[in-house]
Design an enzyme around this catalytic site. Structure first.
Site, PDB file in Angstrom:
ATOM      1  N   GLU A   1       0.808  -1.223   0.000  1.00 56.19           N
ATOM      2  CA  GLU A   1       0.000   0.000   0.000  1.00 56.19           C
ATOM      3  C   GLU A   1       0.840   1.272   0.000  1.00 56.19           C
ATOM      4  OE1 GLU A   1      -0.661  -2.607   1.959  1.00 56.19           O
ATOM      5  OE2 GLU A   1      -2.662  -3.239   1.351  1.00 56.19           O
TER       6      GLU A   1
ATOM      7  N   HIS B   1     -11.652  -4.553   7.873  1.00 60.28           N
ATOM      8  CA  HIS B   1     -12.312  -4.314   6.588  1.00 60.28           C
ATOM      9  C   HIS B   1     -13.484  -3.338   6.713  1.00 60.28           C
ATOM     10  CE1 HIS B   1     -10.013  -7.861   5.511  1.00 60.28           C
ATOM     11  NE2 HIS B   1     -10.452  -7.837   4.280  1.00 60.28           N
TER      12      HIS B   1
END
Lengths: 326, 357
Positions: free
Chosen positions: A60, A129
């Site tokens: 990321e 999430h």
């Protein structure tokens, strides 16, 4: 005009941007052949080529950093972070670089990038999430923070984000991806950033929210109407820069304000809105500014998730408590 | 057992510390080293002046590059003007070679954003203080060059300590996968503030960190301007011709404190520093140029005088630079001033009037 889900509207906006501007490139994990884990980029690699819809390694930080580099070099990168819980390593890039390159070079270099990520709970996904990071993001100078609440808004706001000359973090409510459909015209028309939208007009109380929570806010407004309370619903849409004028105008009209969001309450984005209402619309208020938010805790796992999120019933109760002030 | 894969890291030195040129690289352009030497000497004079300005309260914290001039000037001297440099903060020699003005560099270290609003080279990145966080910018810049099929290279310069960060690995790995036109130059000056290279990594070289990313890593004597130009030049050529990225480790030594806010005597011996002075880059290059008839005592005297005159003028211009308006704090945050900043801008403008009106 086709009826689209929010995820289809995101896909349509990305396709439109790729079609219109050769400088637009998408990067991210699993976005190419796989079309993204939610299929936001489904079919785009086949249509526009893998050089423009480019899978990255599972990293990321370098996704965000590469978007910064591409943007400075004049491209319009749209980077996808698979889930908001995985974007925290990108904060270094957003805070130290994307948000301040224009300032620290006195406009010599700019950073017209978009970082897209799904946010929020409600789909009972695994740990990390279901995060709601908008408050942290909105605290970063030089960044714009946008979150759509409908398919049409997703299309228009995402196009605006991609065309914007500054870095935009675009938070897509996971829970809304396939919840509802509405007609979306692929007309290439952007919606303005930095503008709040009045989703329902009312006279007695202003309900302020953004993203997926607007579903429950809308349901609560309906229930309140059935009980004789006319609620106005304002969709903040862009948290930074904040459209204070629209918010203050609504509260000045109704005299009451309830802010509803999914992220924890302490030091959340609702605190800033509450403070602005308290200082700028004090003389219009007939009740204290209310906030209904997630609990000030870690986002629970799937089994407790529904009990964490603000429900329509809790929103109604909070609104009615404010209505008791006369 | 079979060997699954084998790797090696080459080491390059041509001009040794005694000034002897052993097996020069093919096609060595000796006259091209004269401007390199001149900029190295100016960089050293600039550093000394910057430290003096700081010691007299006329500059803020400054990181001297004393001893690293062959690395910084050398790497810049083989770049093309339209390549993009992504520096950290100790590459003064590279800035000067590429046309950043001494006044701009002074302004930056005075705490003035206009020091990063350089007139040229326009596409170069500003100094990046958060360690290694600029490595991924280089992959992005290189990806833009690759996408547009431009024969340009992103040159990212970092220190030995920066190779310990994940940002560096992520960037090298991505550059390898995407075969990007990027060069990562690790200037190993042996010390990351107080932590020596041996406590930074168990690796024998920093160059070998490239191998995990499928990228070649090479090492050179970073105090040998000939070697620096050779290895960085080859890496640039590889990148430009589509063969992908390279990690270049340049062995040098930080002959002074980390910054003016540091005292290196706390963590390393005077003997070590004295020994490192025997390896410094200017003397050996000057010896080579003199031996080749490209540099005379008169040239040296003229250069010293010229450097001092340039610095006097730059310091005067720097000290005479008027302050920025207070409103500049908000004027560059976004392309357009958002409503939320209008009142703050007005307040700053009013304060400006109070101060200077």
């Amino acid at each position: 005009m086709a009826d689209l889900t929010l995820i289809e509207a995101v896909n349509l906006a990305l396709a439109r941007a790729l079609e219109d501007d050769p400088d637009v490139v998408l990067i991210g994990q699993d976005i190419g052949v796989n079309g993204g884990v939610f299929r936001a980029t489904g079919g785009l690699a086949a249509r526009f080529g893998e050089e423009r819809v480019r899978d990255t390694p599972l990293a990321e930080t370098v996704i965000a950093a590469s978007a910064v580099g591409m943007a400075v070099e004049g491209m319009k990168p749209v980077a996808e972070i698979q889930f908001a819980g995985f974007m925290y390593s990108c904060f270094d890039q957003l805070i130290n670089h994307a948000g301040r390159l224009r300032t620290r070079t006195r406009g010599r270099l700019t950073c017209p990038m978009v970082l897209r990520t799904p946010v929020g709970g409600g789909i009972h996904a695994p740990e990390h999430h279901s995060e709601s990071p908008e408050g942290w993001l909105a605290h970063i100078p030089g960044i714009k923070v946008v979150t759509p609440s409908t398919p049409a808004a997703a299309y228009g706001l995402l196009l605006a984000a991609i065309r914007d000359p500054d870095p935009v973090v675009f938070l897509e409510p996971t829970r809304l991806y396939r919840m509802l459909k509405e007609p979306v015209a692929d007309d290439g028309a952007a919606l303005p950033l930095g503008r709040a939208f009045v989703r329902r007009e009312g006279a007695d109380i202003t309900l302020v929210s953004w993203g997926a929570t607007l579903v429950e806010v809308g349901q609560a407004a309906q229930t309140l109407a059935e009980r004789g309370v006319s609620a106005e619903v304002v969709d903040v849409a862009t948290l930074r820069p904040l459209d204070s004028a629209t918010l203050l105008a609504s509260v000045s009209k109704t005299g009451r304000c309830l802010i509803v969001h999914e992220a924890p309450r302490l030091f959340g984005a609702g605190a800033e809105i509450a403070a602005q209402v308290a200082s700028e619309a004090l003389m219009s208020l007939v009740a204290p500014v209310g906030r209904l938010a997630g609990y000030d805790t870690v986002m629970p796992l799937a089994r407790l998730e529904d009990d964490y999120l603000p429900s329509a019933a809790r929103i109604v109760a909070a609104a009615e408590a404010l209505m008791a002030y006369r | 057992m079979k060997t699954a894969a084998q790797f090696s890291v080459s080491y390059h030195q041509f001009l040794n510390a005694k000034g002897a040129l052993a097996e020069p690289p093919p096609g060595l352009d000796l006259p091209a080293l004269v401007p390199v030497y001149r900029t190295m000497a100016f960089t050293r004079a600039f550093d000394a002046r910057a430290v003096a300005l700081q010691r007299t309260g006329q500059l803020r914290t400054f990181p001297s590059s004393l001893g690293e001039e062959a690395a910084t000037v050398g790497l810049a001297s083989v770049m093309r003007p339209d390549d993009v440099l992504l520096p950290t903060y100790r590459e003064t020699g590279a800035f000067l070679w590429r046309g950043v003005t001494p006044v701009e560099i002074f302004l930056y270290w005075a705490g003035d954003e206009r020091g990063s609003a350089i007139a040229g080279p326009r596409g170069d990145f500003p100094i990046s203080v958060p360690i290694a966080s600029h490595c991924g910018h280089a992959t992005g810049v290189a990806a833009a060059f690759q996408y547009r099929k431009e024969a340009r290279v992103a040159v990212c310069v970092l220190g030995d300590g920066a190779t310990s960060k994940g940002d560096f690995y992520e960037a090298v790995n991505l550059a390898g996968v995407w075969r990007l036109p990027a060069v990562f130059v690790v200037i190993n000056n042996r010390w990351a503030i107080s932590v020596p290279a041996a406590r930074q990594t168990a690796c024998a070289t920093f160059a070998q960190k490239a191998i995990a990313g499928g990228v070649p890593g090479v090492q050179a004597d970073g105090n040998d301007a000939v070697a620096v130009r050779h290895v960085v030049g080859q890496a640039l050529e590889r990148a430009r011709s589509g063969e992908g990225p390279t990690v270049v480790e340049l062995l040098s030594y930080r002959l002074t404190d980390h910054t003016t806010a540091d005292d290196a005597r706390r963590y390393r011996s005077a003997d070590e520093v004295s020994a490192a002075w025997a390896e410094e880059p200017l003397v050996r290059l000057r010896a080579l140029l003199a031996r080749e008839g490209l540099w005379t005592k008169a040239d040296e005297e003229a250069l010293i005088a010229d450097n001092q005159a340039r610095l006097e003028a730059a310091v005067a211009d720097y000290l005479a630079t008027p302050p920025q308006p207070l409103t500049s704090m908000v004027d560059y945050l976004y392309a357009e001033l958002p409503a939320e900043l209008v009142a703050q801008r007005a307040e700053l403008a009013a304060r400006e009037g109070g101060h200077h009106g």
